[in-house]
Design a protein around this motif. Structure first.
Motif, PDB file in Angstrom:
ATOM      1  N   ARG A   6     -30.420  11.680 -57.740  1.00 38.93           N
ATOM      2  CA  ARG A   6     -29.513  11.268 -56.672  1.00 38.93           C
ATOM      3  C   ARG A   6     -28.912  12.501 -55.977  1.00 38.93           C
ATOM      4  O   ARG A   6     -28.818  12.546 -54.753  1.00 38.93           O
ATOM      5  N   LYS A  58     -29.285  13.580 -52.051  1.00 39.90           N
ATOM      6  CA  LYS A  58     -28.112  13.915 -51.246  1.00 39.90           C
ATOM      7  C   LYS A  58     -28.303  15.263 -50.563  1.00 39.90           C
ATOM      8  O   LYS A  58     -27.935  15.440 -49.403  1.00 39.90           O
ATOM      9  N   ILE A  78     -30.536  14.776 -47.650  1.00 43.11           N
ATOM     10  CA  ILE A  78     -29.851  14.146 -46.515  1.00 43.11           C
ATOM     11  C   ILE A  78     -28.948  15.155 -45.813  1.00 43.11           C
ATOM     12  O   ILE A  78     -28.905  15.223 -44.585  1.00 43.11           O
ATOM     13  N   ASP A 103     -32.587   0.736 -58.927  1.00 45.04           N
ATOM     14  CA  ASP A 103     -31.556  -0.298 -58.927  1.00 45.04           C
ATOM     15  C   ASP A 103     -30.276   0.238 -58.314  1.00 45.04           C
ATOM     16  O   ASP A 103     -29.366  -0.507 -58.011  1.00 45.04           O
ATOM     17  N   ASN A 104     -30.247   1.541 -58.198  1.00 48.54           N
ATOM     18  CA  ASN A 104     -29.017   2.148 -57.721  1.00 48.54           C
ATOM     19  C   ASN A 104     -28.932   2.016 -56.202  1.00 48.54           C
ATOM     20  O   ASN A 104     -29.752   2.549 -55.460  1.00 48.54           O
ATOM     21  N   LEU A 105     -27.917   1.297 -55.764  1.00 45.92           N
ATOM     22  CA  LEU A 105     -27.839   0.993 -54.335  1.00 45.92           C
ATOM     23  C   LEU A 105     -27.593   2.240 -53.506  1.00 45.92           C
ATOM     24  O   LEU A 105     -28.142   2.386 -52.416  1.00 45.92           O
ATOM     25  N   GLU A 106     -26.780   3.145 -54.040  1.00 48.30           N
ATOM     26  CA  GLU A 106     -26.504   4.333 -53.229  1.00 48.30           C
ATOM     27  C   GLU A 106     -27.771   5.133 -53.004  1.00 48.30           C
ATOM     28  O   GLU A 106     -28.070   5.554 -51.887  1.00 48.30           O
ATOM     29  N   LYS A 157     -29.893   3.447 -50.495  1.00 51.74           N
ATOM     30  CA  LYS A 157     -29.396   3.644 -49.132  1.00 51.74           C
ATOM     31  C   LYS A 157     -29.766   5.020 -48.613  1.00 51.74           C
ATOM     32  O   LYS A 157     -30.148   5.179 -47.457  1.00 51.74           O
ATOM     33  N   LEU A 185     -31.987   6.021 -45.399  1.00 49.29           N
ATOM     34  CA  LEU A 185     -31.538   6.905 -44.320  1.00 49.29           C
ATOM     35  C   LEU A 185     -32.603   7.950 -44.012  1.00 49.29           C
ATOM     36  O   LEU A 185     -32.892   8.258 -42.858  1.00 49.29           O
ATOM     37  N   MET A 194     -35.629   6.381 -42.168  1.00 49.28           N
ATOM     38  CA  MET A 194     -35.407   6.124 -40.747  1.00 49.28           C
ATOM     39  C   MET A 194     -35.662   7.374 -39.933  1.00 49.28           C
ATOM     40  O   MET A 194     -36.172   7.327 -38.827  1.00 49.28           O
ATOM     41  N   LEU A 202     -26.813  -8.173 -49.903  1.00 49.39           N
ATOM     42  CA  LEU A 202     -26.596  -6.843 -49.345  1.00 49.39           C
ATOM     43  C   LEU A 202     -27.921  -6.094 -49.238  1.00 49.39           C
ATOM     44  O   LEU A 202     -28.208  -5.443 -48.233  1.00 49.39           O
ATOM     45  N   LEU A 217     -30.023  -5.024 -45.959  1.00 51.14           N
ATOM     46  CA  LEU A 217     -30.280  -3.598 -45.790  1.00 51.14           C
ATOM     47  C   LEU A 217     -31.760  -3.330 -45.548  1.00 51.14           C
ATOM     48  O   LEU A 217     -32.137  -2.516 -44.696  1.00 51.14           O
ATOM     49  N   ARG A 269     -32.718  -4.403 -42.076  1.00 49.12           N
ATOM     50  CA  ARG A 269     -32.099  -3.509 -41.118  1.00 49.12           C
ATOM     51  C   ARG A 269     -32.875  -2.199 -41.017  1.00 49.12           C
ATOM     52  O   ARG A 269     -33.160  -1.684 -39.946  1.00 49.12           O
TER      53      ARG A 269
END
Lengths: 862, 418
Positions: free
Chosen positions: A31, A35, A38, A61-64, A67, A71, A74, A101, A105, A108
């Motif tokens: 993670r 980061k 990103i 399974d980790n939503l963060e 996400k 990102l 995209m 959620l 997501l 989207r």
């Protein structure tokens, strides 16, 4: 513990380091690595090389983490379309996730990945989500359809998503409705046909949703309500009642959108009703409140208030004080406030306004000070009672001797002199004291104008002007022209002692100058003076028309259009949206016509009551008009050969809206034009050179005369398009080009008109018309000599005109004995300089003969 | 609506870029930088700039520009409002919205922006909801996340988002239930040379801090609601009841929010609570004199506090040599601002600031332009308009909350021309 830690690098290289971390077993490390990726991405570093490694982290399974990976996707999917396909499976799986959620997501994000292959897979999940039981999930695909439409419009229509989107308008959840409206609005802007069919039912749904959805949704709903035209007063009133509470919303965008809808609906309601009076009372406070918001909001609000004040000055007439400038307002707010202050100035508050303006004129910012001084002048012109006060204020300002204040004051005083002639000459002496400080062309020109105009009262006017003449060549053109005129005026007023001066200036202007304007004007004066000083006096010292009160009002039809666009970019730029927004469909809005007879706004009649064209016709703004004309001229001939038909049609379809608008406004409007149509259209077979269908024939007729092989087709093909585009428009054009039918005689030829009367031209009468002979425009003229002596040496010259019309060969007229006539035919070509005339059909032609010089307008004939 | 967002700082760096549709190259910002170069101060950059293919809508906050790029006709106010909302959100998350706070929190910023906007449409902008989706960073959470491996991103759907009260999250629980209301009024005024009021108005607002469990339904009444005729409400206020009964009925968001803001216009008389007597003479070469006296006026028996007088001097002023009978003064030779921190004005002798000023000779001929005096002050326990909260009732919950109302009047843009 900040994100800056993500930017530390090690020796082995950043990318390598990140790669190892991304493939680490530990979730935590993974993670952190994503980061870091990103963080690099946000500052614009290229981390696309890590694509496969990042995508590998997606199944988690980790939503963060999920996400973050989304990102990343995209941003980079477009550059790695083949790898992006790896992500599809996960997406599809996520679309089925029990957690709403995650479902939302996934949809989207998929919509944001602009890769065709992914888009194919998007359809199925999207359809499912559109019917999801959770409103949060239903919310997302509404926007997603808009995204998809942007990528692949045909797909959206094939799959029937638009229908489903429209169904969402009746959704039970107001958020969903609002998003659907937003999506439909956006699709509308790019699609060719309107998607939302606004009817009473939809409007009711929207009004219900309005009360409950978020502020952004409210803006979208209000904006689409602005496009609806209520059936009758009752409905309009009902809508007004239901949206007025939005005026008390904290979000400025909601307030302004509400104002827009109300401003539009007010025109439908019966005038002078109590309801309108109440509504207008309610409109003022929210707009005032906008002015206490952040400066950026103030700016947009002020630009819009500028429109509203022009349309309905009564709304804010009591609120002058809120527009007073504070010294720490940003400059863009100051300038706008000043504009509105002048618009609101009237007799009752002029004293206040003036003392404020005087205050502003001593501030630091030069542009603002200049505008303030100008504003004082405009007040003087607008409110007659205040003129005297304004003049004394300006004099006070001149006494400050601040250079740019003095210059600006001189410029506005000139305007005041023009508005109130022979009233304030007493101040001229003060102005003359400051002659030396003026160094800007406009101020110098103004001062010279004043000296020339009041030459008889200024004892040393000749000396003053002479001092300017000294440096004639160093002056700006504007100043030179003005100097020329003023010296001539001086000469006419005091011929005794200024002959030498005037001769000097005339020779400076005519012989030593390269500027054609200056030279021409010089010649005009020279000939005028040598021929008939009395006539010259009549011409040069003629009474000038008074200048109008409001100098920068918007044209009423443009104003009406802009009122429909309150709150948009168009309203900030004060230009119709079609002129500056790319890809916008030329869908024009105008204020609705009132359903009640007699209560129609007079200003509307010009815009909407034209019987001919579609109801959206408005008068195009002038610049756009000429721009279109010019762009047409430059259009290369598409088919190169002689097929005028496709060209004419393509010219037509390439957006002649503006020209058509013109046709309906300028030309079609007069009945004379209509009769011209009859004249040309009746013998079609001859008149149009064997044209087959009326449409095509017309286009051909327009194009053919200029089809003379030597001529570049562009410009006149455009004309053909103009003629052919709108049958209705031909009436007017018939006079121009339709009238020029082949000389076979069966065609229509306008009778000769008198272009130049003998009385005005020292005895030469000129009649003429335009016609077409063997495919060429010919200017057919008859010269009649009614003078006592023979005339000779005829020559002709065309000023730049709308059609680029110019003589193809020199004018040949035999010397003309007294009381005899001579016919002359002058073939014309159309590749001369093009310049838009007002009206469009105005053509100015100069004719020289016998060394006299005439300037005539062939306005009627064209 | 919005295609892209660039966050720039005043020195011309792109701090962050985010694209919601196709990528627009950052060179688009050059148009903005050009405009910035032309502006005399950072605030003066025009908020809407057109470029050949795009429109740049920007807001400025604390040395940072937020520049939104749009291609289609979009309502600029909506963009501006949204950008302000972004600023507010950042402020709430990182305590301040600045160059460094954004740089320190890139990832959260990016996540936030993605939540707030979808395809250019504003999505979730209520701070209550955002905070549920993405937890604001704080020291303890960082530590505990390190230990437990949890993240700042919530895994569940925020409850409020689609309910009829999207501004409030469900299941709020407090041990101490309390609600505080601050009635704040700012006086904007322009006073002319002679001391008469050119323009004055009151910008008022009621800021609340509600820490109430469950779903409380509050009703607030005023002694004199007629004062409020130009109001903007938080979406939670039921407009119908205000129209009919002139009371505020609402389910409050959790935490801090602005309940309403109001405007009392220039038509009604506004009491001006202080005066400044001034004599500022500035002449080229010969120097100048300053004599300022401040004192209370119509302050309704209340004491003026935190009085600060600011005079932005013309560029040609070199230095000030003054003496203050109370408080301290300072003159910043770079910004040319003379600041006099007066403090509290007690009854009795009004404070003065006197002395001489040295003015540079080089700047042109004639007199120097007169500065405008800017005054700041505070008056506690007074709402200058006379607005008073009558009572506050709570329905829907059983407990008895603590309620507090505070009044404050302060200077907004209070300017005195000399």
């Amino acid at each position: 513990m900040t994100d800056s830690k993500y930017f530390t690098t090690t020796k082995k290289g950043e990318i390598f380091e990140l790669k190892t971390e991304l493939n680490s077993e530990k979730k935590e490390k993974k993670r952190e690595a994503v980061k870091k990726v990103i963080a690099s991405m946000t500052v614009g570093k290229d981390v696309s090389a890590l694509f496969p490694d990042v995508v590998n982290c997606m199944q988690t399974d980790n939503l963060e983490l999920k996400k973050l990976v989304y990102l990343y996707l995209m941003n980079y999917a477009k550059s790695q379309p083949d790898l992006a396909i790896m992500a599809v499976n996960t997406f599809v799986k996520d679309c089925e996730d029990p957690n709403p959620l995650i479902r939302a997501l996934a949809v989207r994000t998929m919509g944001c990945i602009r890769v065709d292959k992914i888009t194919e897979y998007l359809c199925e999940p999207l359809r499912k989500c559109l019917k999801d039981e959770d409103p949060y999930v239903r919310n997302t695909p509404a926007v997603c359809v808009a995204k998809l439409y942007d990528i692949n419009a045909a797909l959206v229509e094939d799959q029937g998503f638009l229908e489903q989107l429209k169904d969402l308008l009746s959704d039970s959840n107001p958020m969903v409705v609002a998003n659907a409206v937003a999506a439909l609005t956006e699709i509308n802007e790019t699609s060719s046909r309107p998607l939302i069919e606004m009817n009473t039912q939809t409007v009711n749904k929207l009004l219900t949703a309005l009360n409950e959805c978020t502020e952004w949704g409210q803006v979208f709903i209000l904006d689409s309500l602005a496009n609806y035209e209520p059936k009758d007063e009752r409905e309009a009133q009902n809508i007004c009642e239901r949206i007025t509470p939005r005026l008390a919303h904290a979000n400025a965008a909601v307030v302004l959108s509400t104002v827009k809808v109300l401003m539009k609906l007010i025109d439908i309601l019966p005038r002078d009703s109590d309801f309108i009076a109440q509504l207008i009372k309610k409109l003022a406070p929210p707009m005032v409140t906008l002015l206490s918001a952040e400066p950026e909001i103030q700016y947009v609000a002020l630009r819009n208030i500028n429109l509203i004040v022009q349309k309905r000055p009564d709304i804010l007439k009591q609120e002058m004080k809120v527009f007073f400038v504070k010294y720490n307002d940003p400059i863009y707010v100051k300038m706008e406030k000043l504009d509105i202050m002048i618009r609101l100035a009237h007799q009752a508050n002029i004293a206040q306004v003036l003392s404020e303006l005087k205050e502003y004129a001593t501030e630091v910012d030069v542009d603002f000070v200049r505008k303030s001084v100008r504003a004082i002048g405009r007040c003087a012109i607008k409110v007659e009672q205040s003129a005297e006060r304004c003049v004394s204020t300006l004099l006070d300002l001149i006494q400050t001797k601040v250079n740019y204040v003095v210059q600006e004051a001189v410029v506005v005083i000139k305007d005041i002199f023009r508005k109130y002639p022979n009233k304030y000459e007493s101040i001229i002496s003060t102005l003359c004291e400051n002659l030396d400080t003026l160094d800007e062309p406009e101020a110098r020109a103004s001062m010279i104008w004043i000296i020339g105009e009041y030459a008889e009262r200024i004892d040393n006017a000749d000396e003053l002007l002479e001092s300017f003449v000294e440096g004639f060549h160093d002056e700006n053109t504007q100043v030179q022209l003005q100097l020329l005129t003023s010296v001539v005026k001086l000469f006419l007023k005091r011929p005794a002692d200024t002959q030498e001066l005037v001769q000097r200036v005339l020779s400076l202007a005519t012989q030593d100058s390269d500027n054609p304007d200056l030279r021409d004007r010089g010649y005009i004066y020279w000939r005028l003076l040598s021929a008939d000083p009395a006539a010259a006096k009549d011409v040069v010292l003629a009474e000038k028309p008074l200048i109008s009160e409001e100098t920068d009002l918007l044209e009423p039809s443009l104003l009406d259009e802009l009122v429909c666009h309150i709150g948009s970019l168009a309203s900030v730029y004060h230009k119709p949206p079609s002129t500056f927004v790319e890809a916008a469909v030329p869908l024009r809005k105008t204020l609705p016509k009132s359903t009640v007879g007699g209560s129609e706004e007079p200003s509307l009649i010009g815009g909407t009551s034209m019987p001919s064209t579609q109801q959206t016709t408005v008068i195009p703004s002038q610049d756009s008009l000429i721009a279109d004309l010019l762009s047409l001229d430059l259009t290369p001939h598409p088919s190169g050969g002689n097929s005028h038909q496709p060209y004419a049609q393509s010219a037509f379809s390439s957006g002649l809206d503006d020209l058509l608008g013109l046709g309906s406004d300028g030309l079609l409007g007069d009945s004379h034009g209509a009769s011209g149509l009859g004249g040309t259209a009746s013998p079609p077979s001859v008149g149009f050179g064997g044209g087959v269908q009326p449409m095509v024939g017309m286009a051909g007729a327009g194009a053919l005369p200029f089809g003379a092989p030597t001529l570049p087709m562009g410009g006149m093909g455009g004309m053909g398009g103009m003629g052919g585009g709108d049958i209705g428009g031909i009436g007017g054009l018939g006079d121009i080009f339709g009238g020029i039918t082949p000389a076979a005689g069966s065609g229509y030829a306008a009778p000769k008109q008198i272009w130049l009367e003998a009385a005005r031209s020292k005895g030469t009468e000129l009649q003429g018309t335009f016609l077409r002979r063997s495919g060429q425009i010919v200017m057919d003229m008859t010269f009649t000599n009614r003078a006592m002596q023979a005339l000779s040496g005829f020559a002709i010259q065309f000023n730049s005109n709308s059609f680029g019309l110019a003589p193809a060969q020199p004018l040949q007229v035999r010397p003309l004995p007294p009381n005899q006539s001579a016919d002359a035919a002058l073939p014309c070509k159309t590749d001369g300089p093009v310049q838009k005339m007002e009206p469009l059909t105005n053509l100015q032609v100069r004719i020289h003969f016998y060394s006299h010089f005439r300037f005539m307008e062939c306005r009627n004939s064209l | 609506m919005l295609n892209s967002l660039f966050i720039l700082n005043t020195s011309g760096d792109v701090i962050l870029e985010k694209h919601w549709k196709s990528v627009i190259h950052r060179s688009i910002c050059d148009y903005f930088f050009d405009a910035q170069k032309r502006a005399s101060s950072p605030e003066d950059v025009p908020p809407v700039i057109s470029t050949p293919h795009h429109y740049l809508v920007s807001v400025y906050h604390n040395q940072v520009y937020f520049v939104a790029v749009t291609t289609l006709e979009a309502p600029p106010l909506m963009v501006i409002e949204f950008l302000h909302r972004v600023v507010d959100t950042f402020k709430e998350y990182f305590d301040e919205c600045s160059d460094s706070s954004i740089k320190d929190n890139y990832v959260i910023v990016f996540e936030l922006l993605d939540e707030m906007l979808d395809n250019g449409f504003p999505l979730a902008t209520e701070s209550n909801i955002l905070q549920e989706l993405i937890k604001p960073p704080n020291f303890f959470r960082n530590i505990s996340n390190q230990v437990t491996g949890k993240t700042n991103v919530s895994e569940t759907l925020p409850t409020g988002q689609l309910s009829n009260i999207p501004w409030r999250r469900a299941g709020v629980k407090y041990t101490n239930n309390e609600s505080y209301f601050d009635v704040v009024e700012e006086i904007d005024a322009i006073i002319d040379k002679q001391g008469s009021t050119v323009f004055s108005e009151i910008q008022g607002y009621i800021d609340c801090c509600c820490k109430l469990s469950g779903m409380p339904d509050l009703t607030m009444t005023f002694m004199n609601p007629r004062l409020l005729d130009d109001v903007s409400f938080h979406p939670c206020v039921r407009f119908k009841r205000w129209e009919n009964e002139r009371l505020l009925s609402f389910v409050p968001p959790d935490g801090n929010f602005r309940l309403l803001s109001y405007h009392i216009g220039s038509q009604s008389m506004v009491a001006i609570p202080m005066y400044v007597r001034h004599s500022i003479v500035l002449k080229d070469g010969t120097g100048g004199k300053i004599d300022l006296t401040v004192g209370p006026k119509q302050s309704m028996g209340k004491i003026l506090e935190d009085v600060i007088v600011e005079v932005p001097m013309p560029k040609s002023v070199q230095n000030c040599n003054l003496s203050a009978s109370q408080g301290k003064y300072s003159f910043d030779p770079t910004t040319k601002v003379l600041t006099w921190d007066v403090g509290k004005i007690e009854l009795g002798k009004p404070p003065t600031l006197r002395g001489s000023v040295s003015v540079n000779t080089t700047a042109g001929a004639g007199s120097v332009e007169q500065p405008t005096i800017n005054v700041r002050f505070k008056i506690n326990q007074l709402a200058v308009s006379g607005l008073k909260v009558n009572r506050l009732d709570m329905y829907g919950e059983k407990y008895k909350p603590f309620k507090g109302v505070k009044y404050l009047t302060k200077a907004g843009r209070f300017q005195i021309r000399t």
